[in-house]
Write an enzyme that holds these catalytic residues in place. Structure first.
Site, PDB file in Angstrom:
ATOM      1  N   ASP A 104      -8.280  -0.274   5.500  1.00 19.24           N
ATOM      2  CA  ASP A 104      -8.626   0.723   4.520  1.00 19.24           C
ATOM      3  C   ASP A 104      -8.348  -0.060   3.367  1.00 19.24           C
ATOM      4  O   ASP A 104      -7.429  -0.744   3.223  1.00 19.24           O
ATOM      5  CB  ASP A 104      -7.908   2.278   4.949  1.00 19.24           C
TER       6      ASP A 104
HETATM    7  N1  URA Z   1      -5.467   2.410  10.696  1.00 21.55           N
HETATM    8  C1  URA Z   1      -5.693   3.059   9.658  1.00 21.55           C
HETATM    9  O1  URA Z   1      -5.789   4.266   9.615  1.00 21.55           O
HETATM   10  N2  URA Z   1      -6.106   2.486   8.747  1.00 21.55           N
HETATM   11  C2  URA Z   1      -6.245   0.940   8.558  1.00 21.55           C
HETATM   12  O2  URA Z   1      -6.366   0.298   7.541  1.00 21.55           O
HETATM   13  C3  URA Z   1      -5.675   0.210   9.865  1.00 21.55           C
HETATM   14  C4  URA Z   1      -5.322   1.285  11.066  1.00 21.55           C
END
Ligand code: URA
Length: 232
Positions: A104
């Site tokens: 993310d």
């Molecule tokens: N899980 C999440 O919620 N976000 C990420 O970036 C990676 C794993």
């Protein structure tokens, strides 16, 4: 590059020409394999062959493999309106780079970047079942019962199947290390939400046997070693 490989494909990859242009170069008798001119675009090249173009030796274009310590505020995909792409932190390459697995925009840490689509497919394939390790800072203190729910597997909102069992280590009342072998959408944040908590910061430390190099500050990268590449 997989061998044996057709000479037109070899030329196309080594020089960055479309296959149709590589065929023209071959037709024009500008290509030699082991000192013999080739005119047939289907001629096979072996890894040990010496290929010349206009008398100059050509090397097969190799794929590139990097680990990046992704900073906050960068997308692991193409840039979008308000956010730059993490790929812009890597050196310019004539090869098309992409991230092997996503993070993310607000997640930091280990991002694998490569030009090798087959390799990244192996990294991200659900069948690979490789552990991903995250350091998770939480808004609220987490209880032993909630840790057990994360370990056992729990139902995520809108899904039909519980998450696979996870390994969880508690470092502090609001800090855990979570090791999961799946890669569902926003999985860590949704797992923490499912036990009534909220992720404040998320940092990926490991994918399979590849660990984020502690020498890399946020935004820094290094090439993977041959050993790391061979993990997938
Ligand atoms: N899980 C999440 O919620 N976000 C990420 O970036 C990676 C794993």
């Amino acid at each position: 590059m997989k061998y044996p490989c057709r000479i037109d494909k070899f030329i196309s990859k080594a020089v960055g020409l479309p296959r149709s242009e590589a065929k023209k170069v071959i037709k024009a008798q500008r290509v030699q394999i082991n000192q013999s001119i080739v005119t047939n675009a289907q001629t096979a090249v072996q890894a040990s062959d010496q290929v010349l173009l206009d008398q100059q030796p050509l090397m097969a274009q190799q794929h590139v493999y990097y680990m990046l310590n992704k900073p906050q505020g960068y997308l692991s995909t193409e840039a979008e309106a308000n956010y730059p792409s993490a790929l812009s932190l890597l050196p310019n390459s004539p090869l098309q780079l992409h991230a092997a697995g996503r993070l993310d925009v607000d997640t930091t840490g280990l991002l694998l970047v490569t030009s090798d689509g087959q390799w990244s497919h192996r990294v991200t394939s659900p069948r690979a079942d490789k552990v991903k390790q995250y350091r998770v800072s939480l808004a609220d203190p987490i209880t032993e019962a909630e840790l057990q729910l994360l370990r056992d597997g729990l139902m995520l909102r809108g899904e039909q199947k519980p998450t696979k069992p996870a390994e969880v280590e508690q470092l502090d009342e609001r800090l855990i290390v979570l090791r999961i072998s799946e890669g569902r959408y926003h999985q860590v944040k949704r797992m923490c939400a499912a036990v009534g908590n909220k992720v404040l910061a998320l940092h990926r430390e490991q994918i399979g046997d590849i660990h984020l190099d502690s020498q890399l500050a946020a935004g820094e990268y290094r090439p993977l070693s041959p050993q790391e590449i061979s993990c997938f």
